[in-house]
Design a protein around this motif. Structure first.
Motif, mmCIF file in Angstrom:
data_model
loop_
_atom_site.group_PDB
_atom_site.id
_atom_site.type_symbol
_atom_site.label_atom_id
_atom_site.label_comp_id
_atom_site.label_asym_id
_atom_site.label_seq_id
_atom_site.Cartn_x
_atom_site.Cartn_y
_atom_site.Cartn_z
ATOM 1 N N ILE A 1 -10.754 -41.805 24.844
ATOM 2 C CA ILE A 1 -10.845 -42.353 26.207
ATOM 3 C C ILE A 1 -12.261 -42.146 26.745
ATOM 4 O O ILE A 1 -12.456 -41.825 27.915
ATOM 5 C CB ILE A 1 -9.805 -41.705 27.144
ATOM 6 C CG1 ILE A 1 -9.932 -40.174 27.141
ATOM 7 C CG2 ILE A 1 -8.391 -42.113 26.761
ATOM 8 C CD1 ILE A 1 -9.083 -39.492 28.209
ATOM 9 N N LYS A 2 -13.255 -42.357 25.908
ATOM 10 C CA LYS A 2 -14.637 -42.109 26.297
ATOM 11 C C LYS A 2 -14.998 -42.838 27.584
ATOM 12 O O LYS A 2 -14.796 -44.052 27.712
ATOM 13 C CB LYS A 2 -15.583 -42.532 25.177
ATOM 14 C CG LYS A 2 -17.054 -42.300 25.498
ATOM 15 C CD LYS A 2 -17.964 -42.733 24.359
ATOM 16 C CE LYS A 2 -19.432 -42.485 24.715
ATOM 17 N NZ LYS A 2 -20.336 -42.914 23.625
ATOM 18 N N ASP A 3 -15.530 -42.071 28.543
ATOM 19 C CA ASP A 3 -16.048 -42.579 29.809
ATOM 20 C C ASP A 3 -14.994 -43.257 30.676
ATOM 21 O O ASP A 3 -15.329 -44.033 31.574
ATOM 22 C CB ASP A 3 -17.212 -43.546 29.566
ATOM 23 C CG ASP A 3 -18.478 -42.834 29.135
ATOM 24 O OD1 ASP A 3 -18.593 -41.629 29.399
ATOM 25 O OD2 ASP A 3 -19.344 -43.486 28.518
ATOM 26 N N ARG A 4 -13.737 -42.954 30.448
ATOM 27 C CA ARG A 4 -12.681 -43.534 31.283
ATOM 28 C C ARG A 4 -12.212 -42.581 32.371
ATOM 29 O O ARG A 4 -11.611 -43.008 33.361
ATOM 30 C CB ARG A 4 -11.502 -43.978 30.413
ATOM 31 C CG ARG A 4 -11.848 -45.193 29.562
ATOM 32 C CD ARG A 4 -10.811 -45.484 28.498
ATOM 33 N NE ARG A 4 -9.489 -45.759 29.056
ATOM 34 C CZ ARG A 4 -8.407 -45.976 28.299
ATOM 35 N NH1 ARG A 4 -8.511 -45.936 26.978
ATOM 36 N NH2 ARG A 4 -7.238 -46.226 28.855
ATOM 37 N N VAL A 5 -12.481 -41.280 32.196
ATOM 38 C CA VAL A 5 -12.106 -40.313 33.234
ATOM 39 C C VAL A 5 -13.264 -39.350 33.457
ATOM 40 O O VAL A 5 -14.143 -39.201 32.597
ATOM 41 C CB VAL A 5 -10.827 -39.536 32.869
ATOM 42 C CG1 VAL A 5 -9.663 -40.484 32.645
ATOM 43 C CG2 VAL A 5 -11.046 -38.658 31.647
ATOM 44 N N ALA A 6 -13.236 -38.697 34.616
ATOM 45 C CA ALA A 6 -14.315 -37.768 34.971
ATOM 46 C C ALA A 6 -13.744 -36.551 35.676
ATOM 47 O O ALA A 6 -12.703 -36.618 36.342
ATOM 48 C CB ALA A 6 -15.337 -38.454 35.872
ATOM 49 N N ILE A 7 -14.451 -35.447 35.542
ATOM 50 C CA ILE A 7 -14.143 -34.222 36.275
ATOM 51 C C ILE A 7 -14.990 -34.217 37.541
ATOM 52 O O ILE A 7 -16.213 -34.390 37.478
ATOM 53 C CB ILE A 7 -14.478 -32.980 35.440
ATOM 54 C CG1 ILE A 7 -13.789 -33.042 34.074
ATOM 55 C CG2 ILE A 7 -14.081 -31.701 36.172
ATOM 56 C CD1 ILE A 7 -14.364 -32.073 33.062
ATOM 57 N N VAL A 8 -14.342 -34.014 38.688
ATOM 58 C CA VAL A 8 -15.082 -34.059 39.953
ATOM 59 C C VAL A 8 -15.020 -32.751 40.725
ATOM 60 O O VAL A 8 -15.651 -32.623 41.783
ATOM 61 C CB VAL A 8 -14.586 -35.218 40.838
ATOM 62 C CG1 VAL A 8 -14.864 -36.556 40.157
ATOM 63 C CG2 VAL A 8 -13.104 -35.076 41.162
ATOM 64 N N GLY A 9 -14.282 -31.792 40.217
ATOM 65 C CA GLY A 9 -14.222 -30.486 40.866
ATOM 66 C C GLY A 9 -13.644 -29.465 39.910
ATOM 67 O O GLY A 9 -12.730 -29.782 39.149
#
Length: 397
Positions: free
Chosen positions: A6-14
């Motif tokens: 799932i490359k670059d489909r989700v991100a950590i924001v905290g």
């Protein structure tokens, strides 16, 4: 076959992380509140904004209510997962897939473990009923087999391998002495490490990770939404998990110089992330240094050292804070101990700090143009384990 990823489909924001240690004055719930509130604060979110939770714990709770009853989550779904020492990483992996699948917008992965109150240790404990081939060895005894096997296979002297073990313990305690969240925050001289009482084989006390309590948490969103919550998100590049067939201890072909599960999970993660030369492309890595020979073997399984060369690489300083590839810049399991459900997310927290340039100056790793951080967990014992590898980066693409 590798997974599609799932490359670059989700991100950590905290992210949030407690101090690890003998937290006699804190309950499991106290630590859950501490880590989750810190993560919410980082992302500028209220708790009600979280759509679903994944909780990793091995012994400190047996349903999602371990978290919901503490946080009062108002009937939100909470999935409790366990996968040996990779439990916290498994919570993160499943949370990421849920967002990538479009099931939720904002989720939280949380890991927690309270070991000091329940008498947990690395001593022999009873296994479930088996076919009789399983051995009742302590964890240190099982991992102590790595050193002699490596020495025999690669023709390295026992003294050289022991020097590399000592250097690894010294390095990780040096890093941990610069981390206020670590259980052990003091440098330990190589002379003291060498003179420590033996635990199993060539393993001394300082070759073994400690037992501790702790919690860590991460908030995950879709990549396209990441900059709504932070100007410095981390994007997930690869997530890989491998569960072995468990045949190593009874397979005459297994030689105790590798974790095949690690080799497979690393290859999968690299393929997902598009990493071809990990030793050159990674800015730093957090690996599962439950025992010092484990970290040494991992350097070769993860592709950071060529086969048979890890002692030279280690003793040359390649894996120190100033080296070409800093390993465990936060101090690793050696300095933090190993609260099982929390360790994987604690490793990710160090990537969060390092890749955003927010680690304390005395242990901030120089980027040198490199873009990625790696975390690795294994659970079980040599030839009979599970392995997780994640790769994250601060930029899309």
């Amino acid at each position: 076959m590798s997974s599609y990823g799932i490359k670059d489909r989700v991100a950590i924001v905290g992210m949030g992380c407690t101090r690890f240690g003998e937290r006699w004055d804190s309950s499991t719930g106290d630590m859950l509140i501490e880590s989750t509130r810190a993560a919410l604060m980082e992302a500028g979110l209220e708790q009600d904004a979280i759509d679903a939770y994944w909780l990793g714990t091995m012994t400190s709770g047996f349903s999602g209510m371990t978290l919901s009853s503490v946080l009062k989550t108002k009937y939100k779904p909470v999935t409790r997962v366990e996968n040996y020492c990779a439990t916290g990483s498994e919570a993160f992996r499943n949370a990421c897939y849920a967002v990538a699948a479009g099931a939720y917008d904002i989720v939280m992965a949380v890991g927690v473990e309270k070991l000091k109150d329940n008498g947990y240790s690395g001593l022999v404990n009873s296994d479930d009923s088996t076919d009789g081939t399983a051995t009742a060895l302590s964890a240190p005894a099982r991992f102590s087999l790595l050193g002699p096997a490596y020495v025999e296979k690669y023709g390295v002297s026992r003294e050289t391998f022991k020097q590399a073990m000592t250097h690894t313990a010294w390095k990780n305690h040096y890093n941990g002495a610069r981390n206020p969240r670590a259980q052990f925050q003091a440098e330990v001289s190589k002379e003291k490490i060498d003179a420590a009482p033996a635990v199993a084989g060539d393993l001394g006390i300082f070759d073994c990770s400690g037992v501790s309590d702790g919690s860590a948490a991460a908030i995950i969103v879709r990549a396209e939404d990441a900059y709504k919550y932070t100007d410095k998100p981390l994007f997930v590049k690869g997530l890989a998990f491998a569960a072995g067939p468990g045949t190593g201890p009874i397979d005459p072909r297994y030689d105790y110089t590798t974790f095949e599960e690690v080799v497979h999970s690393a290859a999968d993660a690299y393929q997902q992330a598009g990493v071809e030369a990990p030793a050159e492309e990674l800015m730093m890595a957090e690996v599962h240094d439950c025992f010092t020979p484990t970290e040494l073997v991992l350097m070769e399984d993860l592709g950071f050292s060529a086969r048979g060369t890890v002692c030279d690489d280690t003793l040359s300083g390649k894996f120190t804070l100033e080296g070409a590839l800093p390993i465990n810049p936060d101090g690793g399991l050696k300095s933090f101990g190993h609260p099982i459900g929390a360790s994987g997310l604690r490793m990710l927290f160090e990537c969060w700090l390092q890749l955003r340039g927010e680690a304390p100056a005395e242990r901030q790793v120089a980027a040198r143009g490199k873009r990625y951080g790696l975390t690795h967990n294994l659970g079980g014992s040599p030839g009979d384990c599970v392995s997780f590898v994640s790769i994250v980066g601060p930029e899309l693409g």
